[in-house]
Design a protein around this motif. Structure first.
Motif, PDB file in Angstrom:
ATOM      1  N   SER A   1     -38.743  -8.279  -3.164  1.00 60.18           N
ATOM      2  CA  SER A   1     -39.359  -7.530  -4.167  1.00 60.18           C
ATOM      3  C   SER A   1     -39.320  -5.989  -4.196  1.00 60.18           C
ATOM      4  O   SER A   1     -38.902  -5.509  -3.094  1.00 60.18           O
ATOM      5  N   PHE A   2     -39.553  -5.327  -5.322  1.00 63.43           N
ATOM      6  CA  PHE A   2     -39.687  -4.019  -5.291  1.00 63.43           C
ATOM      7  C   PHE A   2     -41.163  -3.463  -5.149  1.00 63.43           C
ATOM      8  O   PHE A   2     -41.959  -4.035  -5.234  1.00 63.43           O
TER       9      PHE A   2
ATOM     10  N   LEU B   1     -37.349  -3.260 -12.581  1.00 56.32           N
ATOM     11  CA  LEU B   1     -38.263  -2.097 -12.496  1.00 56.32           C
ATOM     12  C   LEU B   1     -38.585  -1.659 -13.984  1.00 56.32           C
ATOM     13  O   LEU B   1     -37.437  -1.286 -14.644  1.00 56.32           O
TER      14      LEU B   1
ATOM     15  N   HIS C   1     -42.813  -4.052 -11.878  1.00 54.75           N
ATOM     16  CA  HIS C   1     -41.629  -4.935 -11.507  1.00 54.75           C
ATOM     17  C   HIS C   1     -41.796  -6.387 -11.379  1.00 54.75           C
ATOM     18  O   HIS C   1     -42.894  -6.930 -11.551  1.00 54.75           O
TER      19      HIS C   1
ATOM     20  N   ASP D   1     -37.434  -8.720  -7.311  1.00 49.34           N
ATOM     21  CA  ASP D   1     -36.291  -7.577  -7.322  1.00 49.34           C
ATOM     22  C   ASP D   1     -35.370  -7.458  -8.513  1.00 49.34           C
ATOM     23  O   ASP D   1     -34.155  -7.342  -8.207  1.00 49.34           O
ATOM     24  N   ASN D   2     -35.682  -7.910  -9.496  1.00 49.05           N
ATOM     25  CA  ASN D   2     -34.793  -7.987 -10.601  1.00 49.05           C
ATOM     26  C   ASN D   2     -34.889  -7.007 -11.543  1.00 49.05           C
ATOM     27  O   ASN D   2     -33.893  -6.324 -12.111  1.00 49.05           O
TER      28      ASN D   2
ATOM     29  N   LEU E   1     -29.182  -6.485  -2.381  1.00 50.42           N
ATOM     30  CA  LEU E   1     -30.059  -5.227  -2.575  1.00 50.42           C
ATOM     31  C   LEU E   1     -31.137  -4.926  -1.419  1.00 50.42           C
ATOM     32  O   LEU E   1     -31.855  -3.926  -1.467  1.00 50.42           O
ATOM     33  N   THR E   2     -30.990  -5.530  -0.275  1.00 51.38           N
ATOM     34  CA  THR E   2     -31.997  -5.392   0.916  1.00 51.38           C
ATOM     35  C   THR E   2     -32.374  -4.219   1.320  1.00 51.38           C
ATOM     36  O   THR E   2     -31.132  -3.627   1.779  1.00 51.38           O
TER      37      THR E   2
ATOM     38  N   CYS F   1     -38.370   3.729  -5.552  1.00 46.68           N
ATOM     39  CA  CYS F   1     -38.544   2.191  -5.466  1.00 46.68           C
ATOM     40  C   CYS F   1     -37.712   1.779  -4.247  1.00 46.68           C
ATOM     41  O   CYS F   1     -36.611   2.157  -3.859  1.00 46.68           O
ATOM     42  N   THR F   2     -38.441   0.950  -3.477  1.00 54.18           N
ATOM     43  CA  THR F   2     -37.869   0.441  -2.233  1.00 54.18           C
ATOM     44  C   THR F   2     -37.703  -1.168  -2.428  1.00 54.18           C
ATOM     45  O   THR F   2     -38.576  -1.747  -2.956  1.00 54.18           O
ATOM     46  N   GLU F   3     -36.652  -1.808  -2.096  1.00 54.77           N
ATOM     47  CA  GLU F   3     -36.490  -3.161  -2.127  1.00 54.77           C
ATOM     48  C   GLU F   3     -36.982  -3.678  -0.798  1.00 54.77           C
ATOM     49  O   GLU F   3     -36.367  -3.377   0.200  1.00 54.77           O
ATOM     50  N   THR F   4     -38.066  -4.531  -0.717  1.00 54.11           N
ATOM     51  CA  THR F   4     -38.441  -5.052   0.602  1.00 54.11           C
ATOM     52  C   THR F   4     -38.767  -6.300   0.464  1.00 54.11           C
ATOM     53  O   THR F   4     -39.675  -6.853  -0.279  1.00 54.11           O
TER      54      THR F   4
END
Length: 220
Positions: free
Chosen positions: A32-33, A47, A41, A44-45, A180-181, A26-29
């Motif tokens: 959003s995930f 998953l 997801h 970005d809260n 979380l970026t 999982c990547t935060e971009t």
């Protein structure tokens, strides 16, 4: 009590149910995930992975599933890349008689640290057959990643007998940090295992169990 049919007798007895949950990267971009292998997801809260044990064959014959053991096979490492120093990751593994709302799970945890099945949770605790909770934090730094280890954890849930058509299974990951970026998480595969005794109850207790299932399904 009605006489048992041959099909009922064939379905009763000791059973071992299991369900594999795939890994995900999982990547935060951009707020959003982005996750793999069927994981879902909310921005970005949260998953999460959602699946279920299919109990419809037992429910069709008016049988009750009595859990005798509930466990999780989860021994592989959790890692993260570029974590903020204060990063925390809540990991919840849940077996529930009803579907869960991920937005509610996230709000309850981040505002009051309540999780499904805990004493102050909004869900009825008997709804949750199992809820394993771990708080993971970066503990060991490697060349390009950090190993996440449990800082604390516990188990909630009722292991109640059930007559529902489905038992919902959830892996829920809630990362919490000021930023979380571009953080990347590797969540390993795991397996839910439930030992159960499939029984034919007397009419009255079975009807009361159905009534309780209806109440859980319709509670506000």
């Amino acid at each position: 009590m009605a006489k048992e049919s041959k099909s009922t007798r064939a379905l009763t007895g000791v059973r071992l149910l299991h369900k594999d949950i795939p890994s995900t990267l999982c990547t935060e971009t951009g707020g959003s995930f982005v996750a793999s292998n069927g994981w879902q997801h909310i921005a970005d809260n949260v998953l999460y992975y959602e699946t279920y044990f299919d109990l419809s064959a037992y429910e069709l014959d008016d049988l009750t599933v009595v859990p005798t053991s509930l466990s999780l096979q989860d021994g592989l490492p959790y890692t993260t890349i570029q974590p903020a120093p204060e990063t925390q990751m809540a990991v919840l593994d849940i077996i529930s008689q009803e579907k869960l709302d991920m937005a509610t799970v996230y709000t309850n945890y981040t505002q009051t640290y309540d999780i499904p099945g805990s004493p102050a949770a909004t869900e009825d605790w008997t709804q949750l057959l199992m809820c394993n909770f771990r708080l993971m934090t970066p503990q060991t730094d490697f060349a390009v990643s950090s190993l996440l280890l449990p800082a604390t954890g516990g188990t909630f849930g009722s292991a109640e007998p059930t007559a529902v058509q489905k038992l919902w299974l959830y892996r829920i990951i809630i990362p919490v940090a000021n930023d979380l970026t571009d953080t990347i998480w590797n969540i390993p595969p795991t397996r839910f295992i439930m030992g159960a005794d499939i029984v034919k109850e007397e009419d009255l207790p079975y009807m009361m169990r159905l009534k309780r299932s209806y109440e859980l399904a319709t509670q506000g």
